[in-house]
Design a protein around this motif. Structure first.
Motif, PDB file in Angstrom:
ATOM      1  N   SER A 156       0.858  -1.188   0.000  1.00  0.00           N
ATOM      2  CA  SER A 156       0.000   0.000   0.000  1.00  0.00           C
ATOM      3  C   SER A 156       0.890   1.233   0.000  1.00  0.00           C
ATOM      4  N   VAL A 157       0.621   2.144  -0.918  1.00  0.00           N
ATOM      5  CA  VAL A 157       1.425   3.362  -1.028  1.00  0.00           C
ATOM      6  C   VAL A 157       0.507   4.563  -1.172  1.00  0.00           C
ATOM      7  N   GLY A 158       0.993   5.701  -0.718  1.00  0.00           N
ATOM      8  CA  GLY A 158       0.314   6.975  -0.940  1.00  0.00           C
ATOM      9  C   GLY A 158       1.144   7.796  -1.900  1.00  0.00           C
ATOM     10  N   CYS A 159       0.514   8.488  -2.838  1.00  0.00           N
ATOM     11  CA  CYS A 159       1.270   9.191  -3.867  1.00  0.00           C
ATOM     12  C   CYS A 159       0.408  10.267  -4.516  1.00  0.00           C
ATOM     13  N   ARG A 160       1.063  11.117  -5.316  1.00  0.00           N
ATOM     14  CA  ARG A 160       0.355  12.153  -6.066  1.00  0.00           C
ATOM     15  C   ARG A 160       0.314  11.782  -7.540  1.00  0.00           C
ATOM     16  N   VAL A 161      -0.835  12.013  -8.173  1.00  0.00           N
ATOM     17  CA  VAL A 161      -1.026  11.686  -9.588  1.00  0.00           C
ATOM     18  C   VAL A 161      -0.497  12.825 -10.457  1.00  0.00           C
ATOM     19  N   TYR A 162       0.383  12.494 -11.402  1.00  0.00           N
ATOM     20  CA  TYR A 162       0.917  13.497 -12.320  1.00  0.00           C
ATOM     21  C   TYR A 162       0.338  13.357 -13.726  1.00  0.00           C
ATOM     22  N   ASN A 163      -0.070  12.153 -14.082  1.00  0.00           N
ATOM     23  CA  ASN A 163      -0.622  11.966 -15.419  1.00  0.00           C
ATOM     24  C   ASN A 163      -1.560  10.771 -15.396  1.00  0.00           C
ATOM     25  N   ILE A 164      -2.605  10.816 -16.230  1.00  0.00           N
ATOM     26  CA  ILE A 164      -3.586   9.733 -16.317  1.00  0.00           C
ATOM     27  C   ILE A 164      -3.779   9.378 -17.786  1.00  0.00           C
ATOM     28  N   ARG A 165      -3.712   8.084 -18.085  1.00  0.00           N
ATOM     29  CA  ARG A 165      -4.029   7.593 -19.431  1.00  0.00           C
ATOM     30  C   ARG A 165      -5.137   6.557 -19.316  1.00  0.00           C
TER      31      ARG A 165
END
Length: 634
Positions: A156-165
């Protein structure tokens, strides 16, 4: 009368005959009219649909058209309904990318408000349990081959989204980052283990959102044989943890505007890796300084920021008022005086790393609020301080940069190759000035006189060096040093042999009258360290302070003031002491290759800017404030 009656009788008879003739005519014609009507009705037919009488040809035409319409309708009825239009990959986001920032902000704010109201999902959950450090992902799973999965390792990780395809309804790819580590998240309906439908999990996500991902490591298996696949986390569940209400800049254009970067440091950190690396290097530098002094027997102690008298340096302080005590106070400009009082008290090795405040201009190397480290060590002198300075800075460069050779670029495009290795070059100030000006300067014990003042004015005119008023001896010598000596200091260099009247807190030179035991360390033409054999004679110290007061009376606002509290402490005995102050911001600039101090300050001081008011999330979405009762400070 008889004649009249006879006339009336004849009139009545004529009228009666006329009526009979009229009736006879009408009866004879009646059958003929009836026959004509029947003939006319016989030529038209009844249209049962409309109830109209129409000609035979018109009725046939209408019936034929109706049969065609019926056949067409039956044919249409047997056709399959057209499929619903498929969602274009990334279509909604492509549409949103065409919005201006305010439009995007309003739409996104309303969407998040709906989530808050329905709690489907809660856009701001209290907790997400992180079980894995993404910085280790490449090292631990980089060996996976194309299509290889590690399904038994759930992370399980927490992160920020930079791009979505988006590739269809059931496949999404996210490019995410956290703590400098970048990774791809592959989310497919086939791996989804959440109770929330796949589309509901993913349709609400946008670039800039912070998400929690639960899944397992793997490498994708693209169709092209020459494509080795992308190391990814195969998502089983994706949770929105904090939506981003604003459009973040595209990867193509980035976030490069310097002014906006300084004013919006949060966005600068989100978008620019180098900014993050600079502040991590800054953290390394401060940590190294603390470790160095701690490991050498020093104690870090804190001294006041609000002071009655701001001394210890030549600078103009910020002033403030204490309302309750009705006192005018100054923000400290240095930590020197209180730290030396601690040495008087018996703490023989002491340092402080903290903020100073000077009411001065802003330029590439100066900010009103900045960070220094000062240390003082009893029973040492200037030459011990030189050795310690070289040891500390050489080790710092090696720790932060991995090498003693670094490169620094100036604003004007010059490139300096800096060698931090010891021993450092040493330059004696007065002989170097004599060489630059081509004349012999007055002896050290005469440098404070009016004759020397006239001589220095002549040197300024001769060399074409400008010095802003007041033209005190100290200011003019400092200007000449800046022009002819500092400009030659690319590699770390010690400038020594300062006049006493330039250094009110330094001990007199043991060999040359009028000079003091002081050095300044310069790198790339900028000062990084200022150090003394500390003046510990309270009689001499009082005279130095009085000379500073005289310079202040001449209009030098930066001259130091007499500090009776410090003088009283010195009267109890300050042992022979060596000490210095280092500009931490300057060191960060040189070791991270930034010519502007604003690049190495998390939040540099900025002038006010005029701008149109921006929409607020609560106002746009119609969120009402909750009443809060304040609690008095205890």
């Amino acid at each position: 009368m008889a004649a009249q009656q006879a006339a009336d009788t004849v009139k009545d008879a004529v009228h009666s005959v006329a009526e009979q003739v009229s009736h006879l005519t009408t009866d004879d014609n009646a059958p003929a009219a009836s026959d004509n009507a029947a003939s006319s009705e016989g030529k038209k037919l009844l249209d049962e649909v409309t109830g109209e009488h129409v000609s035979k040809s018109e009725l046939k035409k209408r019936q034929k058209q109706r049969e065609k319409d019926k056949a067409k309708a039956e044919k249409e009825a047997t056709k399959k309904p057209p499929p619903a239009p498929k969602r274009k990959a990334g279509g909604e986001e492509e549409d949103e990318s065409k919005l201006n920032p305010n439009q995007y902000f309003e739409i996104r704010s309303r969407a998040v408000k709906r989530m808050k109201e329905t709690q489907n999902p809660n856009p701001y959950p209290h907790k997400f349990h992180v079980t894995y450090d993404l910085r280790n992902f490449e090292k631990e799973y980089g060996h996976l081959k194309k299509g290889e999965l590690v399904e038994d390792k759930i992370i399980s990780v927490g992160c920020r989204v930079y791009n979505i395809r988006t590739a269809g309804e059931n496949l999404r790819f996210y490019e995410v980052a956290v703590d400098g580590a970048e990774i791809q998240i592959m989310a497919t309906n086939g791996y989804n283990t959440s109770n929330t439908p796949f589309a509901e999990q993913h349709d609400i996500l946008r670039r800039g959102d912070i998400i929690g991902v639960k899944g397992f490591p793997g490498r994708t298996s693209p169709k092209k044989e020459d494509n080795p696949g992308e190391l990814s986390i195969m998502a089983q569940e994706v949770t929105l943890l904090a939506p981003c209400l604003h459009q973040i800049p595209s990867e193509h254009y980035g976030f490069k505007d310097q002014e906006q970067r300084y004013r919006n440091r949060h966005l600068d950190l989100i978008m620019n890796k180098r900014t993050v690396q600079t502040f991590l290097a800054r953290s390394k530098i401060t940590k190294y300084v603390r470790n160095y002094f701690d490991n050498n027997g020093f104690h870090e102690l804190e001294t006041p920021i609000l002071m009655k008298n701001a001394g210890g340096a030549t600078a103009t302080p910020f002033m403030t008022e204490h309302l309750d005590l009705k006192m005018t106070l100054a923000l400290r400009i240095a930590t020197e005086l209180p730290l030396k009082q601690l040495v008087v008290g018996g703490i023989n090795r002491v340092y402080e790393l903290g903020r100073q405040f000077r009411n001065e201009g802003i330029d590439l190397t100066h900010n009103p609020e900045f960070t220094t480290c000062e240390y003082y060590e009893a029973f040492t002198d200037l030459y011990d301080v030189m050795e310690r300075t070289q040891d500390l800075v050489e080790g710092m460069a090696k720790e932060v940069c991995g090498s003693l050779q670094t490169t620094f670029h100036t604003q004007t495009g010059e490139t300096y190759e800096v060698n931090w290795a010891k021993p450092w070059k040493r330059i004696e100030m007065m002989p170097a000035l004599e060489e630059a000006c081509g004349e012999t300067f007055p002896p050290g014990d005469q440098l404070h006189t009016q004759e020397t003042n006239d001589f220095l004015k002549r040197m300024l005119k001769k060399t074409g060096v400008e010095c802003t008023p007041p033209l005190t001896n100290a200011r003019m010598i400092d200007k000449l040093v800046g022009e002819f000596i500092e400009e030659k200091c690319i590699n770390p260099t010690f400038i020594t042999g300062h006049p006493q009247m330039m250094s009110p807190l330094a001990k007199y030179h043991r060999n040359t009258p009028g000079l003091c035991e002081r050095f300044e360390a310069f790198v790339c033409k900028k000062e990084i360290v200022n150090a003394y054999t500390e003046l510990n004679d309270p009689f001499d110290q009082r005279l130095r302070f009085e000379e500073q007061a005289r310079q202040k009376a001449q209009g030098d606002d930066e001259a130091q003031i007499l500090d009776e509290g410090f003088l009283t402490a010195m009267e109890y005995g300050l042992p022979p002491t060596g000490g210095w102050g280092m500009g931490i911001d300057r060191m960060v600039m040189f070791l991270t290759d930034h010519y502007s101090i604003k690049e190495v300050l998390t939040f540099p001081f900025m002038k006010d800017e005029e701008q149109a008011p921006k929409p607020k999330a609560a106002e746009v979405a119609g969120v009402e404030a909750m009443p809060v009762e304040g609690i008095a400070h205890k």
